[in-house]
Design an enzyme around this catalytic site. Structure first.
Site, short mmCIF file in Angstrom:
data_model
loop_
_atom_site.label_atom_id
_atom_site.label_comp_id
_atom_site.label_asym_id
_atom_site.label_seq_id
_atom_site.Cartn_x
_atom_site.Cartn_y
_atom_site.Cartn_z
N LYS A 119 -4.01 70.61 32.80
CA LYS A 119 -3.93 72.08 32.70
C LYS A 119 -3.65 72.44 31.25
CE LYS A 119 -1.47 75.94 35.00
NZ LYS A 119 -0.40 76.28 35.99
N SER A 132 -1.91 79.46 39.60
CA SER A 132 -2.55 79.59 38.32
C SER A 132 -3.29 78.34 37.85
CB SER A 132 -1.49 79.93 37.27
OG SER A 132 -0.59 78.85 37.10
N SER A 175 1.74 77.45 41.99
CA SER A 175 0.53 77.31 41.17
C SER A 175 -0.17 75.96 41.25
CB SER A 175 0.86 77.61 39.70
OG SER A 175 1.00 79.00 39.51
#
Lengths: 533, 88
Positions: free
Chosen positions: A75, A150, A174
Site C-alpha cells: 500500500k 482504503s 481498511s
C-alpha cells in the site's frame, strides 16, 4: 499448496525461477492494470533485480527465505526507500522516503519481491478508494464498482492476480472491508503485533498493518513474516510469534463461536423482500438462542436502528451459512450481544479524526512534499494545506480539530474514549464465553462509484469492522460465497488480543466449507497463464 | 476550525464543510444518551507501560537524504519563509 506458498516452494526447490514468476505477474499487470488501476507505481526494474538476486541465492545454495520469489504489492502509505510513497495525496507526490518500513524490510528479507505501490483513499481516509488524488481503483469483479477501501489497490491487486500477496493498513476496516468486497482474505492483526514503523500515520491508536492473500494459508504465512517486536515502534508487543500456518489444520471441534447479535440483523426492507419472494429471514431457521448476554446492560434496540439500515439480507444469510458450517464441523455456536458495537462508529469518527488532525499537522510545506509559497510561514502553511489535501482529508482534519478544541474536548473526544472503554469491556465479557466472534465484514457487497457520496452513508461501511479497531483485537475477513449480483461476500472472524491462531483455525475451517467463488473475469484473462498458480 | 487547522478555505468551501461536519456531529449526539460517568476513557488498546530500550547508538537516517526531499533546504537545514517581521 497454491498461491504464494506454492511459488515460494517452487522457487526454493529450484522448480521455478523467481525472474520467470515475476514476469508472469508483470505481464498481467501490464495487460489489465489500465482497467483496474490498482497501482500508483509499478517497480518493474527494481523487482527484476530483486528476483535475479533470489535466483542467484538459490543457485549458490543460500536460503532465499520463506517467501522466496513471491511478488508483493505494498500500500502506498508504507515507506519504501527511494521509491515514491504518495499516500495517494498531492501533498506527498514524488516524495521518496529515506528509509524502509519495518514490514517492507521483513518481507524483503524473507525473499518477497516488491512489484509496486498500490492506490488508496488519500491518507487511508475512506472506504471505497474513490478519494485518491490519482483516480479510483476499480473492483476486478465488476469494473463499475468500488474495490472497498482504503486499501482498495492492494485488495484489487491480489484479486486481479497482479500479485499473490499484498500489505495494507487497517484503521477502521481498511484491510478487511476491501478484502470482503474483492473476494479475498485480509487480516487486521492485534494492535502492536506488527510494527507500524514506516507506516504513514493516520490514527495512531488504531492503525495496524496486515496481509491480503487469495487464501488463509498464504495470509498466515505473510502474517508470520511481518509479526514481531520492533524497538522502533514503542507500541509494538514484545511477544513471541507462533507458527501461524500450523494453526490451519487444528479443526474447530469444541471451539465456542459467538454470532454478534447486533451485527447479524438484515434490514427490514431486505427481510420483507425475502418474505415476498418466498424466502425466509436467515435467522428464522436456526436453533440458536439469543444468548441472553448483555454485558453492559444497554438497550441497543433504538440506538442501533440506524446502524442496521445498510445490512444486505444476502450478507446476513452468508453469515448464518458460515455459522452452520462451523457447527457442522464441531464448533458450538450461539448468539452473543456486544451492545457497545452500536456506538462504535460514532466513537471512531470522533477519535480517528482527532488523531488525524494531530498526525497530519506535519504536512506544512516544510519537511516533505508539496510547498505553496506564501508571504510568511503561516500563509505558506495554509496555502500548502489547501492545495495538498483533498476534500475528505480536509473535512476530517477540521472535524478532529473541533473534537479536540477547548470547550468541546470532554463532550466529543473524551466521551468517545469512554465509549471505547465500553467496547473493550463488552468484548472482554463476550470472550469470557466465546473463543471467536462472527459477523459480516461489510454490511453490503461492492457498490457502484458515487453511490455513497454522503459521508455518513460511506462511514457506515465500517460498522462491523470498527469495533475491533476500538478494542485493538485481531479480526479477519474470509470469502464465504456471493451476494447480490454474484458479488463476493466476506465473513469476519474476530478473536481476543493475540488470538490470531484460533482466528486462523476458524478462518481455515470456513474456507474449506465456503461455496466456490469464481475468479474475476478481466478482458483477455483466458489467454494469460502462470499468474493463477 | 480551518484557521486552527491552517487550511485556507473560500466562503463556498466553508459552507460545504459546515454541512459535512454538521452531519457527523449530529450522529455524535447519540453518545449523550449514555451514562458514562463511571467509565474511564481508553486512549490505547493494549496495556504496555514503561517501554525502555538499551541506550545504544543506532544508525541514523542520512541527513542529506532527508533534506533532498524537502521543498527547500540550505546549509544542512530546512528553509522556510520569514516567521517574524515584515517579509522583504
Amino acid at each position: 499448496m497454491k498461491g504464494a506458498s506454492l511459488i515460494a516452494h517452487d522457487v526454493r526447490t529450484g522448480a521455478r525461477r523467481a525472474t520467470d514468476v515475476l514476469q508472469d505477474f508483470l505481464s498481467r499487470v501490464e495487460a489489465h492494470d489500465g482497467d483496474v488501476h490498482a497501482f500508483n507505481t509499478v517497480t518493474a526494474e527494481q523487482a527484476r533485480a530483486a528476483a535475479a538476486a533470489i535466483d542467484a541465492a538459490v543457485d549458490e545454495g543460500r536460503d532465499p527465505g520463506l517467501l522466496a520469489g513471491v511478488p508483493v504489492a505494498f500500500k502506498d502509505n508504507l515507506c519504501t526507500r527511494g521509491v515514491a510513497t504518495t499516500c495517494s495525496s498531492r501533498m506527498l507526490e514524488g516524495w521518496q522516503p529515506p528509509y524502509d518500513a519495518t514490514v517492507v524490510q521483513a518481507m524483503t528479507a524473507a525473499g518477497a519481491v516488491m512489484i509496486g505501490k498500490t492506490n488508496l483513499d488519500e491518507f487511508a481516509m475512506g472506504s471505497s478508494t474513490e478519494h485518491s488524488a490519482f483516480g479510483p481503483t476499480r473492483n476486478p469483479y465488476d469494473l463499475t464498482r468500488v474495490p472497498g477501501g482504503s486499501s482498495g489497490g492492494s485488495a484489487a491487486a491480489v484479486a486481479a492476480g497482479f500479485a499473490p500477496l499484498a500489505l495494507g493498513s487497517d484503521t477502521g476496516g481498511s484491510i478487511r472491508q476491501p478484502a470482503s468486497l474483492c473476494g479475498i482474505v485480509g487480516i487486521k492483526p492485534t494492535y502492536g503485533r506488527v510494527s507500524r514503523y514506516g507506516l504513514v500515520a493516520f490514527a495512531s491508536s488504531f492503525d495496524q498493518i496486515g496481509p491480503f492473500a487469495t487464501d488463509v494459508a498464504d495470509a498466515a504465512l505473510a502474517l508470520g513474516v511481518i509479526s514481531g517486536h520492533d524497538p522502533a515502534d514503542s507500541t509494538s508487543i514484545p511477544a513471541a510469534v507462533p507458527d501461524y500456518t500450523s494453526a490451519l489444520d487444528r479443526g474447530v471441534e469444541g471451539l465456542r463461536v459467538g454470532i454478534v447479535s447486533e451485527l447479524a440483523v438484515a434490514s427490514a426492507e431486505g427481510q420483507a423482500a425475502r418474505a415476498r419472494s418466498g424466502g425466509c429471514h436467515p435467522a428464522a431457521g436456526t436453533s440458536w438462542g439469543d444468548g441472553g448476554n448483555t454485558p453492559s446492560g444497554y438497550d441497543i434496540s433504538a440506538e442501533a436502528a440506524w446502524l442496521r439500515d445498510g445490512f444486505d439480507p444476502e450478507v446476513v444469510e452468508r453469515l448464518y451459512g458460515a455459522a452452520d458450517a462451523l457447527a457442522a464441523a464441531g464448533a458450538t455456536v450461539d448468539h452473543v450481544s456486544v451492545p457497545a458495537v452500536a456506538y462504535g462508529l460514532t466513537a471512531y469518527y470522533l477519535i480517528a479524526p482527532a488523531e488525524a488532525s494531530s498526525n497530519l499537522a506535519r504536512y506544512d510545506g516544510t519537511r516533505y512534499g508539496l510547498r505553496v509559497e506564501g508571504a510568511d510561514v503561516t500563509e505558506m502553511n495554509r496555502l500548502t494545506r489547501r492545495a495538498g489535501f483533498g476534500d475528505e482529508v480536509k473535512a476530517r482534519i477540521m472535524l478532529g480539530t473541533f473534537a479536540l478544541s477547548a470547550g468541546y474536548y470532554d463532550a466529543y473526544y473524551g466521551k468517545a474514549q469512554r465509549v471505547r472503554m465500553l467496547t473493550r469491556r463488552d468484548f472482554d465479557a463476550a470472550y469470557a464465553d466465546f473463543d471467536v466472534l462472527l459477523s459480516p465484514t461489510s454490511p453490503c457487497v461492492a457498490f457502484r462509484f458515487g453511490e455513497r457520496a454522503d459521508p455518513m452513508t460511506m462511514y457506515r461501511c465500517d460498522t462491523c469492522t470498527i469495533p475491533s479497531n476500538l478494542s485493538g483485537d485481531p479480526a479477519m475477513s474470509v470469502p464465504f460465497g456471493t451476494g447480490a449480483e454474484g458479488l463476493p461476500v466476506g465473513v469476519q472472524v474476530m478473536a481476543p488480543a493475540l488470538g490470531e491462531e484460533t482466528m486462523l483455525t476458524v478462518a481455515a475451517a470456513l474456507e474449506r466449507a465456503a461455496p466456490p467463488l469464481s475468479k474475476p473475469l478481466l478482458a483477455g484473462v483466458a489467454g494469460s497463464t502462470g499468474a493463477q498458480t | 476550525m480551518a484557521r486552527l487547522a491552517r487550511i485556507e478555505l473560500t466562503a463556498d468551501e466553508i459552507e460545504h464543510y459546515t454541512g459535512h461536519l454538521g452531519r457527523v456531529l449530529e450522529h455524535a449526539r447519540e453518545l449523550d444518551d449514555l451514562d458514562l460517568a463511571d467509565v474511564p476513557p481508553l486512549a490505547h488498546p493494549y496495556p504496555l507501560r514503561n517501554v525502555f530500550r538499551d541506550d545504544v547508538a543506532g544508525s541514523p537516517v542520512d541527513r542529506d537524504e532527508v533534506l533532498s526531499q524537502a521543498p527547500a533546504a540550505s546549509d544542512g537545514q530546512f528553509e522556510v519563509p520569514p516567521v517574524l517581521g515584515d517579509p522583504s
